[in-house]
Design an enzyme around this catalytic site. Structure first.
Site, PDB file in Angstrom:
ATOM      1  N   LYS A  73       0.858  -1.194   0.000  1.00  0.00           N
ATOM      2  CA  LYS A  73       0.000   0.000   0.000  1.00  0.00           C
ATOM      3  C   LYS A  73       0.887   1.234   0.000  1.00  0.00           C
ATOM      4  O   LYS A  73       1.686   1.434   0.905  1.00  0.00           O
ATOM      5  CB  LYS A  73      -0.915   0.046   1.227  1.00  0.00           C
ATOM      6  CG  LYS A  73      -1.969   1.148   1.065  1.00  0.00           C
ATOM      7  CD  LYS A  73      -2.673   1.512   2.347  1.00  0.00           C
ATOM      8  CE  LYS A  73      -1.971   2.559   3.149  1.00  0.00           C
ATOM      9  NZ  LYS A  73      -1.803   3.861   2.492  1.00  0.00           N
TER      10      LYS A  73
ATOM     11  N   GLU B 266       9.181  15.027  16.634  1.00  0.00           N
ATOM     12  CA  GLU B 266       9.624  15.035  15.243  1.00  0.00           C
ATOM     13  C   GLU B 266       8.810  16.070  14.464  1.00  0.00           C
ATOM     14  O   GLU B 266       7.589  15.988  14.402  1.00  0.00           O
ATOM     15  CB  GLU B 266       9.407  13.647  14.638  1.00  0.00           C
ATOM     16  CG  GLU B 266       9.915  13.530  13.222  1.00  0.00           C
ATOM     17  CD  GLU B 266       9.679  12.137  12.618  1.00  0.00           C
ATOM     18  OE1 GLU B 266       8.586  11.599  12.788  1.00  0.00           O
ATOM     19  OE2 GLU B 266      10.617  11.621  11.984  1.00  0.00           O
TER      20      GLU B 266
HETATM   21  P1  NAD Z   1       2.336   7.841   8.437  1.00  0.00           P
HETATM   22  O1  NAD Z   1       2.541   6.945   9.592  1.00  0.00           O
HETATM   23  O2  NAD Z   1       1.302   8.905   8.561  1.00  0.00           O
HETATM   24  O3  NAD Z   1       1.885   6.992   7.156  1.00  0.00           O
HETATM   25  C1  NAD Z   1       2.698   5.938   6.665  1.00  0.00           C
HETATM   26  C2  NAD Z   1       1.816   4.937   5.952  1.00  0.00           C
HETATM   27  O4  NAD Z   1       0.933   4.343   6.895  1.00  0.00           O
HETATM   28  C3  NAD Z   1       0.925   5.539   4.873  1.00  0.00           C
HETATM   29  O5  NAD Z   1       0.879   4.667   3.772  1.00  0.00           O
HETATM   30  C4  NAD Z   1      -0.423   5.631   5.550  1.00  0.00           C
HETATM   31  O6  NAD Z   1      -1.512   5.600   4.660  1.00  0.00           O
HETATM   32  C5  NAD Z   1      -0.395   4.382   6.412  1.00  0.00           C
HETATM   33  N1  NAD Z   1      -1.308   4.389   7.555  1.00  0.00           N
HETATM   34  C6  NAD Z   1      -1.796   5.456   8.236  1.00  0.00           C
HETATM   35  N2  NAD Z   1      -2.614   5.035   9.226  1.00  0.00           N
HETATM   36  C7  NAD Z   1      -2.625   3.678   9.185  1.00  0.00           C
HETATM   37  C8  NAD Z   1      -3.268   2.659   9.963  1.00  0.00           C
HETATM   38  N3  NAD Z   1      -4.078   2.957  10.984  1.00  0.00           N
HETATM   39  N4  NAD Z   1      -3.030   1.367   9.634  1.00  0.00           N
HETATM   40  C9  NAD Z   1      -2.206   1.042   8.614  1.00  0.00           C
HETATM   41  N5  NAD Z   1      -1.592   1.964   7.838  1.00  0.00           N
HETATM   42  C10 NAD Z   1      -1.791   3.262   8.120  1.00  0.00           C
HETATM   43  O7  NAD Z   1       3.745   8.420   8.056  1.00  0.00           O
HETATM   44  P2  NAD Z   1       4.072   9.472   6.907  1.00  0.00           P
HETATM   45  O8  NAD Z   1       3.574  10.806   7.321  1.00  0.00           O
HETATM   46  O9  NAD Z   1       3.654   8.924   5.591  1.00  0.00           O
HETATM   47  O10 NAD Z   1       5.678   9.446   6.907  1.00  0.00           O
HETATM   48  C11 NAD Z   1       6.431  10.205   7.772  1.00  0.00           C
HETATM   49  C12 NAD Z   1       6.903   9.369   8.938  1.00  0.00           C
HETATM   50  O11 NAD Z   1       7.625   8.243   8.482  1.00  0.00           O
HETATM   51  C13 NAD Z   1       7.854  10.130   9.827  1.00  0.00           C
HETATM   52  O12 NAD Z   1       7.565   9.852  11.170  1.00  0.00           O
HETATM   53  C14 NAD Z   1       9.213   9.556   9.450  1.00  0.00           C
HETATM   54  O13 NAD Z   1      10.194   9.691  10.429  1.00  0.00           O
HETATM   55  C15 NAD Z   1       8.863   8.140   9.184  1.00  0.00           C
HETATM   56  N6  NAD Z   1       9.895   7.495   8.347  1.00  0.00           N
HETATM   57  C16 NAD Z   1      10.726   6.573   8.916  1.00  0.00           C
HETATM   58  C17 NAD Z   1      11.745   5.999   8.151  1.00  0.00           C
HETATM   59  C18 NAD Z   1      12.697   4.959   8.702  1.00  0.00           C
HETATM   60  O14 NAD Z   1      13.381   4.308   7.925  1.00  0.00           O
HETATM   61  N7  NAD Z   1      12.788   4.781  10.003  1.00  0.00           N
HETATM   62  C19 NAD Z   1      11.893   6.387   6.827  1.00  0.00           C
HETATM   63  C20 NAD Z   1      11.029   7.326   6.295  1.00  0.00           C
HETATM   64  C21 NAD Z   1      10.025   7.879   7.058  1.00  0.00           C
END
Ligand code: NAD
Length: 483
Positions: A179, A383
């Site tokens: 997804k 963050e």
């Molecule tokens: P997010 O958690 O909002 O969303 C990530 C994904 O999860 C999206 O595809 C979203 O649709 C999905 N999602 C949201 N709610 C969900 C649920 N209840 N169940 C299942 N899936 C769900 O994160 P974002 O805003 O897309 O990305 C930014 C975040 O990602 C930041 O916190 C960043 O630090 C983190 N990140 C971490 C790494 C790493 O390698 N550690 C790398 C890149 C980004």
């Protein structure tokens, strides 16, 4: 609102069982160009029914894919890698118009290409072991794929996270439902088209676009999904972990957020340290999990370091992400833009803003520096995911280690010093999955494990370790009859 500029040639449908198809409900959502705030295209939105169909397709495709020799699976992965290579410009363009990532910062396509190339040849590394250590038995340990693996990725580097997860999962013999993020679906859909061209058997790789709810939550609670690999925020990671435990105790790999510290000691090369730390927090306009968003500089060199840092940080070129001279794009969307702006208010209330602020155009935020911010301010603790850095001073090594570790995150930390003893001492005590000595993110090494301590995640990803994420270990005891 109707799209202001419809990109007719852009595929917008779901890729399930080897075919592009509209969402069953017919529902779509708008995708906006964050540089212009214009709606560019409508994307098909997977709901529960579409997500279930994708899992069913992956489940049906699993036995035949599992039973292929690793080298035969590798043929598809290698072809996919070549097709990605031929589409690097298209991927960069799609990423720029939908997420605002400057084409000059698009390293993602090459990373995806090499990930698929690497894992095309890595399938035979899925190896077990054997022994005669049990009386009258031959003991064999084998590694086997889980079955259906669900991958859920964020928007900041979709091609990288797509390939970090899909390449090893497929190489190990699993089938996949991925997804994409609702904020960045275009490159994942483009990769789906390339997967179709690579000729993967139907159902082996399914790519759906939709929101966390219902699509992501359906995947994390699905009884036929045996492993879920997630990159995203801490709060979503928690929900996924809970849903995984509440459904079928599926295996969970979590790569989450960070609030990475960089420590500058008085003997550091200040020019290098300023260049590295500004690049870390400015890359992708600060929308990077490993960004060193907290800098601790020794009080004796603070003025000199700050001057160098601000000169470099302030020189970022804000502009059209499609212009190759642009180094600093917008925040990905209005939600992220408003979120960063709310942190600017906190920073101004709790400390002093000495550079930057809201650019008041598109969803741009200027490179922003806060000084004299208390350690317990929300802008020091949470963050921000924007081009915003808190720079504070320190006096002693033990003081700065305790400040650096005073966070629930633990993804990346950096130490700048020419003293090898201090570098090793401090690296040992920093609570982070990766420590950079005289370097900082985005520098990572592909063959080293990457992941977080504490709230930054569970598990590690990397060339040498990722296959292990996607296999179960089985012990087979064979009784040997005595003579
Ligand atoms: P997010 O958690 O909002 O969303 C990530 C994904 O999860 C999206 O595809 C979203 O649709 C999905 N999602 C949201 N709610 C969900 C649920 N209840 N169940 C299942 N899936 C769900 O994160 P974002 O805003 O897309 O990305 C930014 C975040 O990602 C930041 O916190 C960043 O630090 C983190 N990140 C971490 C790494 C790493 O390698 N550690 C790398 C890149 C980004």
């Amino acid at each position: 609102m109707a799209p202001a500029r419809i990109e007719k040639s852009i595929e917008t449908r779901l890729f399930i069982n080897g075919k592009f198809q509209p969402s069953i409900s017919g529902k779509t959502f708008n995708l906006t160009n964050p540089a212009t705030r214009e709606v560019i295209v409508e994307i098909h939105e997977a709901d529960e029914e579409d997500t279930n169909a994708a899992v069913a397709a992956a489940k049906a495709a699993f036995p035949a894919w599992r039973d292929l020799e690793p080298c035969d699976r590798g043929v598809y992965l290698a072809k996919f890698s070549r097709l990605i290579h031929n589409s690097l410009d298209e991927l960069a363009y799609l990423e720029a118009i939908s997420t605002g990532k400057p084409v000059s910062a698009f390293i993602d396509g090459i990373a995806a290409e090499s990930n698929f190339q690497h894992f095309a040849e890595a399938g035979y590394q899925v190896q077990g072991s054997s022994s005669l250590n049990t009386y009258n038995h031959l003991n064999i340990t084998v590694k086997q794929p889980f079955g259906v693996v669900a991958c859920i990725i964020p928007w900041n580097a979709p091609c990288i996270f797509f390939s970090n997860k899909v390449a090893p999962a497929l190489a190990a013999g699993n089938t996949v439902v991925l997804k994409s993020s609702e904020k960045a679906p275009l490159t994942s859909i483009c990769l789906a088209r390339l997967a179709a061209e690579a000729g993967f058997p139907p159902g082996v790789l399914n790519i759906i676009t939709g929101f966390g709810k219902p699509s992501g939550s359906t995947l994390s609670a699905h009884m036929d999904v045996r492993c879920i690999s997630f990159t995203g925020s801490y709060s979503t990671g928690k929900k996924i972990q809970e849903a995984a435990a509440a459904s079928n105790m599926k295996n969970v790999i979590l790569e989450l957020g960070g609030k990475s510290p960089a420590i500058i000691f008085p003997d550091a090369d200040l020019e290098d340290a300023a260049a590295a730390t500004q690049s870390s927090v400015q890359f992708l306009s600060g929308q990077m999990c490993m960004a060193n968003s907290r800098i601790y500089v020794h009080e004796s060199i603070a003025d000199k370091f700050l001057a160098l840092f601000k000169e470099k940080f302030g020189a970022a070129r804000l502009g059209d992400p499609l212009d190759r001279t642009t180094t600093h794009g917008p925040q990905v969307d209005s939600i992220q833009y408003d979120r960063v702006k709310s942190y600017l208010e906190i920073g101004q209330r709790d400390g002093i803003m000495t550079l930057g602020g809201d650019a008041k155009d598109g969803f741009y935020i200027k490179p922003t520096v806060f000084e004299n911010v208390p350690e317990d301010s929300r802008i020091t603790k949470e963050e921000v995911f924007g081009p915003v850095v808190v720079i504070n001073t320190f006096k002693t090594e033990s003081e700065v280690i305790s400040k650096a570790n005073d966070t629930e995150f633990g993804l990346y930390a950096s130490v700048f010093t020419k003293n090898i003893d201090r570098a090793i001492r401090v690296s040992k005590l920093l609570e982070a999955g990766t420590v950079g000595v005289n370097c900082t993110s985005p520098t990572t090494a592909k063959d080293m494990p990457f992941g977080g301590f504490k709230g930054s995640g569970i598990g590690r990803e990397g060339y040498r370790i990722s296959l292990e994420n996607y296999v179960e270990t089985k012990s087979i005891l064979i009784r040997v009859s005595p003579e």
